[in-house]
Design an enzyme around this catalytic site. Structure first.
Site, PDB file in Angstrom:
ATOM      1  N   CYS A  78     -11.880 -26.546  -6.057  1.00 20.13           N
ATOM      2  CA  CYS A  78     -11.513 -28.325  -6.812  1.00 20.13           C
ATOM      3  C   CYS A  78     -12.234 -28.427  -6.025  1.00 20.13           C
ATOM      4  O   CYS A  78     -12.368 -29.661  -6.506  1.00 20.13           O
ATOM      5  CB  CYS A  78      -9.906 -28.392  -5.618  1.00 20.13           C
ATOM      6  SG  CYS A  78      -8.340 -27.538  -6.955  1.00 20.13           S
ATOM      7  N   ARG A 114      -7.125 -14.290  -6.685  1.00 17.37           N
ATOM      8  CA  ARG A 114      -6.478 -13.531  -5.363  1.00 17.37           C
ATOM      9  C   ARG A 114      -4.944 -13.637  -6.125  1.00 17.37           C
ATOM     10  O   ARG A 114      -4.349 -13.954  -6.841  1.00 17.37           O
ATOM     11  CB  ARG A 114      -6.202 -14.984  -4.260  1.00 17.37           C
ATOM     12  CG  ARG A 114      -7.636 -14.907  -3.274  1.00 17.37           C
ATOM     13  CD  ARG A 114      -6.989 -15.582  -2.128  1.00 17.37           C
ATOM     14  NE  ARG A 114      -7.373 -17.098  -3.144  1.00 17.37           N
ATOM     15  CZ  ARG A 114      -6.777 -17.957  -3.205  1.00 17.37           C
ATOM     16  NH1 ARG A 114      -5.270 -17.361  -3.250  1.00 17.37           N
ATOM     17  NH2 ARG A 114      -7.127 -19.325  -3.959  1.00 17.37           N
ATOM     18  N   HIS A 138      -9.760 -24.447   5.562  1.00 10.19           N
ATOM     19  CA  HIS A 138     -10.817 -24.327   4.255  1.00 10.19           C
ATOM     20  C   HIS A 138     -11.472 -25.246   4.010  1.00 10.19           C
ATOM     21  O   HIS A 138     -10.824 -25.681   3.064  1.00 10.19           O
ATOM     22  CB  HIS A 138      -9.159 -24.092   3.204  1.00 10.19           C
ATOM     23  CG  HIS A 138      -9.798 -23.340   1.839  1.00 10.19           C
ATOM     24  ND1 HIS A 138      -8.860 -23.858   0.670  1.00 10.19           N
ATOM     25  CD2 HIS A 138     -10.968 -22.495   1.523  1.00 10.19           C
ATOM     26  CE1 HIS A 138      -9.530 -22.823   0.276  1.00 10.19           C
ATOM     27  NE2 HIS A 138     -10.456 -22.575   0.149  1.00 10.19           N
ATOM     28  N   ASP A 147     -16.331 -23.341   2.301  1.00  9.90           N
ATOM     29  CA  ASP A 147     -15.440 -22.717   1.861  1.00  9.90           C
ATOM     30  C   ASP A 147     -14.251 -22.518   3.615  1.00  9.90           C
ATOM     31  O   ASP A 147     -13.264 -23.213   2.961  1.00  9.90           O
ATOM     32  CB  ASP A 147     -15.559 -21.210   1.695  1.00  9.90           C
ATOM     33  CG  ASP A 147     -14.063 -20.466   0.710  1.00  9.90           C
ATOM     34  OD1 ASP A 147     -13.609 -21.530   0.139  1.00  9.90           O
ATOM     35  OD2 ASP A 147     -13.489 -20.158   1.406  1.00  9.90           O
ATOM     36  N   ARG A 159     -17.416 -14.808 -10.793  1.00 15.10           N
ATOM     37  CA  ARG A 159     -18.125 -15.764  -9.017  1.00 15.10           C
ATOM     38  C   ARG A 159     -19.521 -15.333  -9.386  1.00 15.10           C
ATOM     39  O   ARG A 159     -19.919 -13.630  -9.646  1.00 15.10           O
ATOM     40  CB  ARG A 159     -16.949 -15.199  -8.058  1.00 15.10           C
ATOM     41  CG  ARG A 159     -15.962 -15.276  -8.882  1.00 15.10           C
ATOM     42  CD  ARG A 159     -15.529 -16.703  -6.945  1.00 15.10           C
ATOM     43  NE  ARG A 159     -13.954 -17.039  -7.283  1.00 15.10           N
ATOM     44  CZ  ARG A 159     -13.795 -18.566  -6.425  1.00 15.10           C
ATOM     45  NH1 ARG A 159     -15.043 -18.369  -5.154  1.00 15.10           N
ATOM     46  NH2 ARG A 159     -13.138 -19.168  -6.875  1.00 15.10           N
ATOM     47  N   LYS A 215     -10.998 -14.580   3.289  1.00 20.76           N
ATOM     48  CA  LYS A 215      -9.752 -16.623   4.021  1.00 20.76           C
ATOM     49  C   LYS A 215      -9.003 -14.449   5.227  1.00 20.76           C
ATOM     50  O   LYS A 215      -7.882 -15.551   5.497  1.00 20.76           O
ATOM     51  CB  LYS A 215      -8.955 -15.601   2.546  1.00 20.76           C
ATOM     52  CG  LYS A 215      -9.641 -16.106   1.537  1.00 20.76           C
ATOM     53  CD  LYS A 215     -10.114 -17.659   1.763  1.00 20.76           C
ATOM     54  CE  LYS A 215     -11.058 -18.920   1.029  1.00 20.76           C
ATOM     55  NZ  LYS A 215     -10.500 -18.600  -0.678  1.00 20.76           N
ATOM     56  N   SER A 245      -8.607 -23.895  -3.784  1.00 23.52           N
ATOM     57  CA  SER A 245      -9.247 -23.356  -4.194  1.00 23.52           C
ATOM     58  C   SER A 245      -9.838 -23.642  -5.552  1.00 23.52           C
ATOM     59  O   SER A 245      -9.305 -24.002  -6.360  1.00 23.52           O
ATOM     60  CB  SER A 245      -8.452 -22.371  -4.755  1.00 23.52           C
ATOM     61  OG  SER A 245      -8.448 -21.232  -2.729  1.00 23.52           O
ATOM     62  N   TYR A 284     -11.299  -7.564  -5.419  1.00 24.52           N
ATOM     63  CA  TYR A 284     -11.109  -9.495  -5.951  1.00 24.52           C
ATOM     64  C   TYR A 284     -11.373  -9.359  -4.429  1.00 24.52           C
ATOM     65  O   TYR A 284     -11.151  -9.337  -3.333  1.00 24.52           O
ATOM     66  CB  TYR A 284     -10.214  -9.577  -6.138  1.00 24.52           C
ATOM     67  CG  TYR A 284     -10.431 -10.917  -6.210  1.00 24.52           C
ATOM     68  CD1 TYR A 284     -11.932 -11.773  -7.179  1.00 24.52           C
ATOM     69  CD2 TYR A 284      -9.576 -11.900  -5.990  1.00 24.52           C
ATOM     70  CE1 TYR A 284     -11.901 -12.698  -7.297  1.00 24.52           C
ATOM     71  CE2 TYR A 284     -10.211 -13.293  -5.597  1.00 24.52           C
ATOM     72  CZ  TYR A 284     -11.383 -13.969  -7.033  1.00 24.52           C
ATOM     73  OH  TYR A 284     -11.451 -14.741  -6.324  1.00 24.52           O
TER      74      TYR A 284
HETATM   75  P1  GTP Z   1     -12.808 -22.730  -4.092  1.00 21.94           P
HETATM   76  O1  GTP Z   1     -14.601 -21.079  -4.370  1.00 21.94           O
HETATM   77  O2  GTP Z   1     -11.989 -21.067  -4.723  1.00 21.94           O
HETATM   78  O3  GTP Z   1     -13.186 -22.139  -2.337  1.00 21.94           O
HETATM   79  O4  GTP Z   1     -13.618 -23.034  -5.055  1.00 21.94           O
HETATM   80  P2  GTP Z   1     -14.273 -24.643  -4.971  1.00 21.94           P
HETATM   81  O5  GTP Z   1     -13.106 -25.301  -4.057  1.00 21.94           O
HETATM   82  O6  GTP Z   1     -15.531 -24.680  -3.528  1.00 21.94           O
HETATM   83  O7  GTP Z   1     -14.464 -25.335  -6.181  1.00 21.94           O
HETATM   84  P3  GTP Z   1     -15.995 -25.116  -6.512  1.00 21.94           P
HETATM   85  O8  GTP Z   1     -16.778 -26.314  -6.222  1.00 21.94           O
HETATM   86  O9  GTP Z   1     -16.898 -24.337  -7.130  1.00 21.94           O
HETATM   87  O10 GTP Z   1     -15.499 -25.949  -8.420  1.00 21.94           O
HETATM   88  C1  GTP Z   1     -14.727 -25.263  -8.517  1.00 21.94           C
HETATM   89  C2  GTP Z   1     -14.702 -26.370 -10.620  1.00 21.94           C
HETATM   90  O11 GTP Z   1     -14.552 -27.491 -10.203  1.00 21.94           O
HETATM   91  C3  GTP Z   1     -15.690 -25.925 -10.744  1.00 21.94           C
HETATM   92  O12 GTP Z   1     -15.506 -25.464 -12.711  1.00 21.94           O
HETATM   93  C4  GTP Z   1     -17.396 -26.866 -10.828  1.00 21.94           C
HETATM   94  O13 GTP Z   1     -17.400 -27.573 -11.727  1.00 21.94           O
HETATM   95  C5  GTP Z   1     -15.495 -28.376 -10.816  1.00 21.94           C
HETATM   96  N1  GTP Z   1     -15.882 -29.482  -9.846  1.00 21.94           N
HETATM   97  C6  GTP Z   1     -16.431 -28.651  -9.199  1.00 21.94           C
HETATM   98  N2  GTP Z   1     -16.434 -30.863  -8.752  1.00 21.94           N
HETATM   99  C7  GTP Z   1     -15.913 -31.189  -9.817  1.00 21.94           C
HETATM  100  C8  GTP Z   1     -16.658 -32.754  -9.891  1.00 21.94           C
HETATM  101  O14 GTP Z   1     -16.072 -33.583  -8.910  1.00 21.94           O
HETATM  102  N3  GTP Z   1     -16.393 -33.352 -10.988  1.00 21.94           N
HETATM  103  C9  GTP Z   1     -15.068 -32.447 -11.818  1.00 21.94           C
HETATM  104  N4  GTP Z   1     -15.132 -32.829 -12.948  1.00 21.94           N
HETATM  105  N5  GTP Z   1     -15.199 -30.803 -11.577  1.00 21.94           N
HETATM  106  C10 GTP Z   1     -15.603 -30.700 -10.446  1.00 21.94           C
HETATM  107  C1  SPV Z   2     -10.734 -19.015  -3.075  1.00 25.22           C
HETATM  108  O1  SPV Z   2     -10.224 -18.783  -3.746  1.00 25.22           O
HETATM  109  O2  SPV Z   2     -10.362 -20.074  -2.075  1.00 25.22           O
HETATM  110  C2  SPV Z   2     -12.285 -18.975  -3.057  1.00 25.22           C
HETATM  111  C3  SPV Z   2     -12.559 -17.336  -3.613  1.00 25.22           C
HETATM  112  O3  SPV Z   2     -12.635 -19.714  -2.133  1.00 25.22           O
HETATM  113  S1  SPV Z   2     -11.870 -16.306  -2.735  1.00 25.22           S
HETATM  114  O4  SPV Z   2     -12.587 -15.560  -1.572  1.00 25.22           O
HETATM  115  O5  SPV Z   2     -11.198 -15.188  -3.345  1.00 25.22           O
HETATM  116  O6  SPV Z   2     -10.616 -16.940  -1.422  1.00 25.22           O
HETATM  117 MN    MN Z   3     -12.431 -21.257  -0.953  1.00 27.67          MN
END
Ligand code: GTP
Ligand code: SPV
Ligand code: MN
Length: 581
Positions: free
Chosen positions: A250, A69, A226, A273, A365, A206, A248, A197
């Site tokens: 996290c 983004r 979110h 999400d 992704r 979003k 994002s 993207y």
């Molecule tokens: P968006 O799709 O961007 O909104 O991201 P999200 O909030 O869904 O994050 P996601 O669960 O995809 O995790 C993002 C990154 O953080 C990945 O590389 C995970 O492996 C890492 N991660 C997720 N949960 C944990 C955790 O509990 N501990 C650690 N150390 N890393 C984590």
């Molecule tokens: C984020 O960035 O919070 C995502 C991926 O979940 S996107 O759909 O690109 O915003």
């Molecule tokens: Mn997201």
């Protein structure tokens, strides 16, 4: 072909502007998917990955400057600048139209214009909303049909009404110089050009379900957030639904489909999400997931960290900007086993293990139907949604925030969300690892003035006679060696257990200036072996650190001027008082 008059008129307008070679109205059928895939394989925008190990799955490599983004190119275009607020980029609607019209003029010459009706939310839910995206990208259509309930089902839900969200998208020339993602909340319109993207181009996600929907929700008395939504069932069979807002990359997807490390506990996934929340007749907050698929971060996803995601990507997946092994299978950093000796990196270049380079883009992704995920249940299709017992805010913070704390009440919880800080990630272009204020994980996604948004949160708490309890978590605190103190992933259930025990009045907590933290014995750490040494660091609330935090909060909240609800200043003063007594 299009029966809805308003839609038919808008399609004609866009056609006259963008001058496509042909127009295709998408019905969401399998036959249509097959056609789009065939066409994309032919023009090279998709490659098939190994059909023996990943049946029905494809790979897309984006332009190298179009991988995340672009928040600096994202605008809220409402009439008054103040209504966008200090945290959004603003453009006057007339200026935005004047700037973007020439870019859209003739942009689809030689291309196909796809009309994509989509439904955000379960079929038959009063919370669901219809949008239509017009795009010149087959990749976008293929992703939208996974991420939303697309085609005939949306046309049926719309009927002859004209109140659908209008999203116009063209990849243009993919130049960041001519890339704009503009939102017109007052007319519920989105214009996005110059990017393919996810968050910039899959307009249901979003752009619609957060930026437009947050503004619409404020006007209509609901919330677009979110947030992931999960169900947690204890060994005794007690189920609680929890919604959690993390910025994002996290950890939302990971928490939403976590396999608990504690025996007898079960997590089911409703969403990973986005959540739309309303007050139910019972005075509780009820949540639906407006989406039907997952657009997940690939790196870090493996069988140890997230087995349900690994199962989800094994068929009917679209991979974007991952690496490919010599046997044409997707690969990314953090996947199972040893890295391959050689691979093709996300830009199509030869890659070798030990090169020191990343093979997959850090924001690569996977797109998969929610139903691929073993932990997804029928709750995702429930028209009423699910009742929420707890809201969790969370950030990625090396210091300051303890593993978990409970807020004192709803108003304090809103303050905790409003003053959230998290380190930036690869999900948006720009520096990674820089702490920034990210209220409710909505900084890049709130479609109106965030001062008013905090006011809406306070109002929703008053409207709900039985609002959820509000917590804050941090899986990312580091020790003196710079390593994460908390094992995370499946062990996060230990924190969820404490949270539901607090709701049931079973767990002890210690009062600190920031909120209620677990007493060491109230957290179930059985079999973890991190007890005496790491736990004090994980739960520590350091007064000096938080006094510095207080000043950062003051600077951030001041930005909103008189749009900031006075209740947040009262909470700030109360925190200051607790810290100095
Ligand atoms: P968006 O799709 O961007 O909104 O991201 P999200 O909030 O869904 O994050 P996601 O669960 O995809 O995790 C993002 C990154 O953080 C990945 O590389 C995970 O492996 C890492 N991660 C997720 N949960 C944990 C955790 O509990 N501990 C650690 N150390 N890393 C984590
Ligand atoms: C984020 O960035 O919070 C995502 C991926 O979940 S996107 O759909 O690109 O915003
Ligand atoms: Mn997201």
């Amino acid at each position: 072909m299009i029966k809805n008059e308003a839609l038919s008129r808008w399609v004609e307008e866009v056609k006259a502007l963008c001058e496509p070679d042909q127009v295709v109205v998408c019905d969401g059928s399998e036959a249509e998917r097959d056609r789009l895939i065939e066409l994309s394989l032919r023009d090279g925008s998709l490659l098939q990955v190994n059909p023996a190990t990943y049946p029905n799955s494809y790979f897309h490599r984006s332009s190298p400057t179009d991988v995340a983004r672009t928040e600096h190119l994202t605008f809220i275009c409402c009439e008054k600048k103040d209504d966008a607020g200090p945290t959004n980029n603003w453009m006057a609607p007339d200026d935005a139209r004047a700037k973007l019209t020439p870019l859209f003029k003739g942009a689809m010459k030689g291309r196909t214009m796809y009309v994509v009706p989509y439904l955000m939310g379960p079929v038959g839910s009063p919370s669901s909303r219809v949008g239509v995206e017009i795009t010149d990208s087959a990749y976008v259509v293929l992703n939208m049909r996974v991420m939303t309930r697309m085609g005939a089902v949306a046309v049926d839900a719309l009927g002859d009404r004209a109140d659908f969200v209008r999203g116009l998208h063209s990849t243009g020339d993919l130049s960041p110089e001519r890339r704009f993602i503009c939102h017109f909340p007052e007319t519920r319109t989105i214009w996005s050009i110059g990017s393919g993207y996810g968050g910039n181009a899959l307009l249901g996600k979003k752009c619609h379900a957060l930026r437009i929907a947050s503004a619409q929700g404020r006007a209509e008395g609901w919330m677009a957030e979110h947030m992931l939504i999960l169900g947690l069932t204890s060994p005794a069979g007690e189920t609680h639904y929890i919604a959690a807002a993390f910025p994002s990359a996290c950890g939302k997807t990971n928490l939403a489909m976590m396999v608990p490390s504690l025996p007898g506990w079960k997590v089911t996934t409703v969403g990973d999400d986005i959540a739309w929340l309303r007050v139910g007749d019972d005075g509780r907050l009820w949540a639906i997931n407006p989406e039907a698929g997952m657009f997940g971060v690939a790196p870090g996803t493996g069988s140890k960290t997230n087995p349900n995601a690994m199962a989800s990507v094994k068929h009917d997946a679209i991979f974007t900007n991952v690496a490919l092994t010599p046997s044409n299978e997707p690969w990314w950093e953090g996947m199972d086993g040893d890295p391959p000796e050689t691979a093709t990196d996300w830009q199509g270049r030869p890659w070798t293990r030990g090169s020191g380079e990343k093979a997959a883009h850090p924001n690569s992704r996977f797109t998969v139907p929610a139903k691929n995920c073993p932990s997804v249940t029928a709750d995702i299709d429930a028209p009423s949604g699910v009742p929420i017992s707890a809201i969790i805010f969370g950030g990625r913070r090396a210091k300051a925030a303890p593993l978990v704390f409970e807020s004192l009440d709803w108003q304090h919880g809103v303050f905790v969300g409003a003053t959230m800080v998290s380190e930036t990630t690869a999900a948006a272009t720009g520096a990674v690892g820089v702490p920034r204020n990210d209220p409710m994980a909505m900084l890049p996604f709130c479609g109106y003035n965030m001062g008013d948004y905090f006011g809406h949160w306070l109002a929703m708490g008053k409207k709900a006679s039985n609002p959820p309890k509000v917590f804050h978590v941090n899986w990312f605190r580091t020790g003196p060696d710079g390593k994460f103190l908390w094992p995370g992933f499946g062990d996060n259930v230990r924190v969820l257990k404490w949270i539901t025990d607090r709701i049931a009045g079973r767990a002890e907590a210690k009062r600190t200036p920031v909120g209620l933290v677990p007493t060491p014995s109230s957290l179930d750490l059985s079999g973890l072996g991190i007890g005496d040494e790491k736990l004090p660091h994980l739960l520590d609330v350091d007064a000096a650190t938080w006094k510095a935090e207080l000043e950062l909060q003051r600077a951030f909240l001041t930005k909103f001027g008189d749009r900031l609800p006075k209740e947040l200043w009262s909470e700030h003063a109360a925190l200051e008082q607790r810290l100095s007594s």
